[in-house]
Scaffold this motif. Structure first.
Motif, PDB file in Angstrom:
ATOM      1  N   THR A   2      -3.873   9.871   9.817  1.00 56.51           N
ATOM      2  CA  THR A   2      -2.514   9.395   9.573  1.00 56.51           C
ATOM      3  C   THR A   2      -1.551  10.493   9.998  1.00 56.51           C
ATOM      4  O   THR A   2      -1.910  11.653  10.031  1.00 56.51           O
ATOM      5  CB  THR A   2      -2.266   9.172   8.055  1.00 56.51           C
ATOM      6  N   LYS A   3      -0.322  10.103  10.283  1.00 50.89           N
ATOM      7  CA  LYS A   3       0.649  11.118  10.686  1.00 50.89           C
ATOM      8  C   LYS A   3       0.917  12.076   9.533  1.00 50.89           C
ATOM      9  O   LYS A   3       0.971  11.668   8.370  1.00 50.89           O
ATOM     10  CB  LYS A   3       1.939  10.434  11.120  1.00 50.89           C
ATOM     11  N   PHE A   8       1.692  13.992   3.932  1.00 53.22           N
ATOM     12  CA  PHE A   8       2.192  15.083   3.105  1.00 53.22           C
ATOM     13  C   PHE A   8       2.693  14.585   1.744  1.00 53.22           C
ATOM     14  O   PHE A   8       3.542  13.713   1.648  1.00 53.22           O
ATOM     15  CB  PHE A   8       3.317  15.849   3.815  1.00 53.22           C
ATOM     16  N   GLY A   9       2.135  15.154   0.702  1.00 54.33           N
ATOM     17  CA  GLY A   9       2.573  14.816  -0.655  1.00 54.33           C
ATOM     18  C   GLY A   9       2.130  13.446  -1.120  1.00 54.33           C
ATOM     19  O   GLY A   9       2.580  12.970  -2.164  1.00 54.33           O
ATOM     20  N   SER A  10       1.227  12.780  -0.344  1.00 57.05           N
ATOM     21  CA  SER A  10       0.844  11.415  -0.728  1.00 57.05           C
ATOM     22  C   SER A  10       0.082  11.375  -2.049  1.00 57.05           C
ATOM     23  O   SER A  10      -0.028  10.339  -2.677  1.00 57.05           O
ATOM     24  CB  SER A  10       0.029  10.754   0.387  1.00 57.05           C
ATOM     25  N   MET A  11      -0.449  12.489  -2.478  1.00 54.37           N
ATOM     26  CA  MET A  11      -1.164  12.534  -3.752  1.00 54.37           C
ATOM     27  C   MET A  11      -0.323  13.201  -4.846  1.00 54.37           C
ATOM     28  O   MET A  11      -0.859  13.680  -5.844  1.00 54.37           O
ATOM     29  CB  MET A  11      -2.487  13.303  -3.578  1.00 54.37           C
ATOM     30  N   VAL A  12       0.980  13.261  -4.631  1.00 55.75           N
ATOM     31  CA  VAL A  12       1.860  13.913  -5.611  1.00 55.75           C
ATOM     32  C   VAL A  12       2.874  12.907  -6.147  1.00 55.75           C
ATOM     33  O   VAL A  12       3.470  12.152  -5.382  1.00 55.75           O
ATOM     34  CB  VAL A  12       2.633  15.086  -4.944  1.00 55.75           C
ATOM     35  N   PHE A  13       3.053  12.908  -7.452  1.00 57.54           N
ATOM     36  CA  PHE A  13       4.097  12.079  -8.044  1.00 57.54           C
ATOM     37  C   PHE A  13       5.371  12.918  -8.037  1.00 57.54           C
ATOM     38  O   PHE A  13       5.816  13.442  -9.051  1.00 57.54           O
ATOM     39  CB  PHE A  13       3.698  11.666  -9.472  1.00 57.54           C
ATOM     40  N   GLY A  14       5.906  13.047  -6.846  1.00 53.82           N
ATOM     41  CA  GLY A  14       7.043  13.947  -6.634  1.00 53.82           C
ATOM     42  C   GLY A  14       8.368  13.215  -6.685  1.00 53.82           C
ATOM     43  O   GLY A  14       8.453  12.076  -7.160  1.00 53.82           O
ATOM     44  N   ASP A  15       9.357  13.876  -6.146  1.00 50.57           N
ATOM     45  CA  ASP A  15      10.711  13.342  -6.240  1.00 50.57           C
ATOM     46  C   ASP A  15      10.832  11.949  -5.624  1.00 50.57           C
ATOM     47  O   ASP A  15      11.420  11.039  -6.216  1.00 50.57           O
ATOM     48  CB  ASP A  15      11.685  14.319  -5.563  1.00 50.57           C
ATOM     49  N   ALA A  16      10.222  11.774  -4.448  1.00 44.83           N
ATOM     50  CA  ALA A  16      10.340  10.482  -3.760  1.00 44.83           C
ATOM     51  C   ALA A  16       9.702   9.371  -4.589  1.00 44.83           C
ATOM     52  O   ALA A  16      10.303   8.303  -4.787  1.00 44.83           O
ATOM     53  CB  ALA A  16       9.689  10.570  -2.381  1.00 44.83           C
ATOM     54  N   ALA A  17       8.490   9.632  -5.100  1.00 49.34           N
ATOM     55  CA  ALA A  17       7.792   8.620  -5.897  1.00 49.34           C
ATOM     56  C   ALA A  17       8.577   8.313  -7.162  1.00 49.34           C
ATOM     57  O   ALA A  17       8.684   7.157  -7.585  1.00 49.34           O
ATOM     58  CB  ALA A  17       6.384   9.103  -6.239  1.00 49.34           C
ATOM     59  N   MET A  18       9.148   9.350  -7.769  1.00 53.30           N
ATOM     60  CA  MET A  18       9.920   9.146  -9.002  1.00 53.30           C
ATOM     61  C   MET A  18      11.152   8.283  -8.742  1.00 53.30           C
ATOM     62  O   MET A  18      11.464   7.364  -9.480  1.00 53.30           O
ATOM     63  CB  MET A  18      10.368  10.488  -9.569  1.00 53.30           C
ATOM     64  N   LYS A  19      11.827   8.615  -7.658  1.00 53.47           N
ATOM     65  CA  LYS A  19      13.052   7.899  -7.318  1.00 53.47           C
ATOM     66  C   LYS A  19      12.741   6.418  -7.097  1.00 53.47           C
ATOM     67  O   LYS A  19      13.461   5.537  -7.541  1.00 53.47           O
ATOM     68  CB  LYS A  19      13.631   8.499  -6.040  1.00 53.47           C
ATOM     69  N   GLU A 246      -9.748  20.171   7.781  1.00 52.45           N
ATOM     70  CA  GLU A 246      -9.832  19.356   6.572  1.00 52.45           C
ATOM     71  C   GLU A 246      -9.076  20.011   5.417  1.00 52.45           C
ATOM     72  O   GLU A 246      -8.436  19.331   4.611  1.00 52.45           O
ATOM     73  CB  GLU A 246     -11.299  19.131   6.189  1.00 52.45           C
ATOM     74  N   LEU A 247      -9.158  21.335   5.361  1.00 51.25           N
ATOM     75  CA  LEU A 247      -8.442  22.061   4.309  1.00 51.25           C
ATOM     76  C   LEU A 247      -6.940  21.784   4.406  1.00 51.25           C
ATOM     77  O   LEU A 247      -6.287  21.455   3.407  1.00 51.25           O
ATOM     78  CB  LEU A 247      -8.719  23.564   4.442  1.00 51.25           C
ATOM     79  N   ASP A 248      -6.394  21.885   5.618  1.00 55.22           N
ATOM     80  CA  ASP A 248      -4.965  21.611   5.814  1.00 55.22           C
ATOM     81  C   ASP A 248      -4.620  20.209   5.306  1.00 55.22           C
ATOM     82  O   ASP A 248      -3.654  20.027   4.569  1.00 55.22           O
ATOM     83  CB  ASP A 248      -4.602  21.700   7.304  1.00 55.22           C
ATOM     84  N   GLU A 249      -5.444  19.237   5.703  1.00 51.09           N
ATOM     85  CA  GLU A 249      -5.132  17.854   5.329  1.00 51.09           C
ATOM     86  C   GLU A 249      -5.162  17.662   3.818  1.00 51.09           C
ATOM     87  O   GLU A 249      -4.282  17.011   3.250  1.00 51.09           O
ATOM     88  CB  GLU A 249      -6.126  16.897   5.994  1.00 51.09           C
TER      89      GLU A 249
END
Ligand code: ADP
Ligand code: MG
Length: 694
Positions: A2-3, A8-19, A246-249
């Motif tokens: 995936t791009k 990036f951050g797809s496994m984080v409940f961060g600002d975007a997900a909260m909003k 893989e580590l980067d991803e």
């Protein structure tokens, strides 16, 4: 793949997900908590918890955990599922605000350094909403702080957050004095560069020292080490490259800003550097990075070694803590700008760092203490155990000109001539890099280079933040009294230079001359963990930490105990591992090989063949084995001597002086024998096998 921006951050409940997922009001209330440090209302927490759970379930998650950083230096978690029974015998998935903000893990099995008797098992974890929840290995992880029933911090995060608060308070006072009313919050930022080794997993499994101690306790130097300088920045081999990809991803999914990767100086050694971020998040991310490194390595049939000195004779691994102070308006307060001489605000912040590092050298050293790092500091691969700082010629000249009231002439920035027309000419930096300084100014930040690779960066940053906050407090107290502001600032700068310039050293920190010079300047040289730890609880340091509410005195004593206990236990495990490897493997191997040789002598004698070679070797090995067995006894005896100590500091000194010395002696003999014994019989992979395995 995936791009990357989607990953990036797809496994984080961060600002975007909260909003996206929270009602507007809830989102606003939560943001307020995060940005202004306001208490979280339980009603808000309930809504957030539910949204978080739904998001997690969409990603296939069934469990959650409070994720915290106890004094073990690693992270801890306990998984609870979302299931909740219904009257009709089924389950629904539930997660309440209470579960989100507070947890009650049994604290009795985490180190507390005497803060809590084991029967007082209660400990609390409390959500740190400034660090986002994330999914790791199918588990929803909620970053939390960890404290005892009595409210004492049992972790590394609580004092880190406290230290960021105090730095914010004091830095704001200074900014207000400079007439700055816009800035609402001052933060410290950190970018930690992480070094590590990668070796073949099968070989790793064959070595008990690596499995129990994360470092080799025996091993003769291979014919080739790092002397050809051919590994640093060398092209990355395919197996390592697949691991790094893989580590980067994995890190990107977790919102970690993994940026730079390259081979390091020693064979099998590598580095990963992220883009810097706020200190508490950088701390969480560095812990995650280390964990993910180990896990991804496992999937690739590799073992990732994060120990400070996995192999003798080649470089060990460190962690460079790049640290700066910035404002919520995006200004870096350690940026000298084009005119450092005219930038009093920058110079004052710089002076706070200079004064702090000089007055609290002991704490800086303490902040990187540990059994593993003792092998590195001062071993010509890492800065010595002496704290000093590098400013570069330009800034040193600026400060000296103020100190001595002399004129300052700007060094003309010159162009770098490459001598080839097609290459662009670019402006040369005003100072070269100094790679040997423990604490170097690198343009707009300080790089603290003494950290060992396995260390949590929380400790060093607690010290940096607190020490600089204390100096800013003193400056603000003085400047707020009024008078002529610019004059007063200049006076402060002058005084700081007069009293503290001994800490500035721009030369080669690896040289013997510096060690002698530092002694003349009265700088501390605390060589080992056992030597430096007592300084932690000195009166001036207790005063510092209690005044800024970072640690109570009881918390400091507990930390002193924990660090030294950890040091003693580490050396104890290493010594026991050496004894086991010696008795169970090395002695039998050498003995078996000697027998092979003597059998050969007897057999060859029957046909009248030359036997001098085998005879000589068998005799040589036999006498070495006798010495070896004596050294085994000596280490056994040294360990028995540990029993006599009640005070942990004394015990640590004994381990350093006697147990460690006995270990070194034992290792020396084994490493010599290894070079003579047949490869078929030697019980485990050698240094050559390990270092050139991937
Ligand atoms: P080097 O290896 O030459 O020391 P790198 O570029 O590998 O340099 O690493 C520099 C680190 O410093 C990176 O992690 C970078 O994000 C970090 N850094 C840059 N600016 C700041 C800053 N203002 N505050 C904290 N860290 C910073
Ligand atoms: Mg660096």
């Amino acid at each position: 793949m995936t791009k990357v921006p989607e990953l990036f951050g797809s496994m984080v409940f961060g600002d975007a997900a909260m909003k996206e997922r929270l009602p507007k009001e809830t989102y606003k209330a939560l943001k307020k908590t995060i940005e202004d440090g306001k208490d979280l209302d339980i009603g808000v927490a309930n809504v957030v918890a539910n949204a978080m759970k739904n998001w997690a379930i969409e990603h296939g998650v069934t469990h959650f955990t409070h994720w915290f950083q106890p004094m073990t230096g690693t992270t801890a978690e306990k998984h609870d599922s979302f299931i909740s029974p219904t009257p009709d015998g089924r389950v629904i998935m539930e997660f309440s605000g209470k579960e989100l903000i507070k947890g009650e893990p049994d604290a009795s099995s985490f180190p507390s350094g005497g803060l809590r008797a084991t029967f007082e098992a209660r400990g609390y974890t409390a959500w740190d909403p400034t660090s986002y929840a994330f999914i790791k290995d199918g588990i929803l992880c909620i970053p939390t702080a960890f404290c005892s029933y009595g409210g004492e911090a049992l972790d590394k995060k609580t004092p880190l957050l406290r230290s960021m608060e105090t730095l914010n308070d004091q830095a704001l006072r200074i900014l207000r004095l400079f007439g700055n009313t816009q800035v609402k919050r001052v933060l410290t930022t950190v970018g930690p560069e992480q070094e590590y080794f990668l070796i073949d997993r099968e070989m790793y499994e064959k070595r008990r020292d690596l499995k129990y101690c994360n470092r080799t306790l025996f091993g003769a130097k291979p014919p080739k080490g790092q002397e050809m300088d051919d590994h640093y920045f060398g092209s990355i081999r395919p197996r390592v490259s697949a691991f790094m990809k893989e580590l980067d991803e994995e890190l990107w999914k977790l919102g970690v800003l993994a940026k730079t990767k390259h081979n390091e100086v020693a064979p099998a050694q590598h580095e990963l550097a992220p883009i810097f971020t706020t200190t508490n998040i950088a701390t969480d991310h560095n812990q995650l990075t280390m964990e993910v490194m180990r896990r991804v390595a496992y999937r690739h049939g590799l073992a990732c070694l994060l120990h400070e000195k996995p192999f003798a004779g080649v470089n060990g691994s460190g962690k460079h803590n790049n640290w700066s102070i910035c404002t919520d308006t995006g200004e870096n307060l350690l940026n000298p700008t084009d005119d450092p001489h005219g930038n009093l605000q920058f110079l004052l912040f710089l002076c706070a760092v200079i004064k702090g590092v000089d007055e609290y050298q002991d704490l800086m050293r303490v902040s990187v203490a540990g059994a593993g790092n003792d092998h590195r500091l001062g071993a010509n691969e890492a800065p010595p155990a002496i704290i000093s700082m590098f400013l570069g010629d330009e800034l040193t000249n600026v400060l000296e000109s103020i100190e001595t009231d002399s004129d300052y002439t700007d060094q003309v920035k010159c162009n770098m001539e490459m001598g080839v027309h097609v290459l662009p000419n670019f402006q040369k930096d005003t100072t070269d890099r100094n790679r040997t300084s423990p604490f170097a100014f690198t343009g707009n930040k300080f790089e603290f280079r003494m950290l060992g690779s396995s260390l949590s960066i929380a400790g060093p940053n607690i010290i940096l933040n607190t020490v600089v906050a204390e100096e800013l407090r003193q400056f603000a107290d003085e400047l707020e009294k009024g008078g002529c502001f610019a004059q007063d600032v200049l006076k402060l700068i002058k005084r700081t230079m007069k009293e503290h310039k001994r800490i500035i050293f721009n030369g080669n920190n690896y040289s013997d001359e510096w060690v002698a010079e530092a002694e003349k300047r009265g700088l501390l040289n605390l060589k080992s963990t056992a030597d430096c730890m007592p300084y932690f609880i000195h009166e001036k340091n207790v005063k510092l930490f209690t005044a800024h509410h970072i640690f109570t005195e009881a918390e400091m004593h507990s930390r002193y105990e924990i660090i030294l206990e950890n040091y003693c236990k580490t050396l104890n495990i290493e010594a026991l591992t050496m004894l086991q490897m010696s008795k169970k493997s090395i002695i039998p191997a050498v003995s078996a090989y000697t027998k092979e040789l003597t059998d050969a002598v007897l057999a060859k004698k029957q046909i009248g063949a030359e036997v001098a070679a085998e005879e000589r070797l068998a005799c040589e090995l036999s006498s070495q084995l006798t010495c070896f067995v004596k050294a085994v006894d000596a280490l056994d005896q040294a360990l028995l001597g540990v029993k006599q100590f009640g005070e942990i500091g004394e015990c640590a000194k004994y381990y350093r002086e006697y147990v460690f010395a006995a270990m070194q002696e034992l290792r020396g003999i084994s490493d010599t024998m290894e070079t003579f014994v047949s490869k078929k019989i030697w019980p485990w992979p050698t240094y050559g096998d390990l270092l050139f395995s991937v």
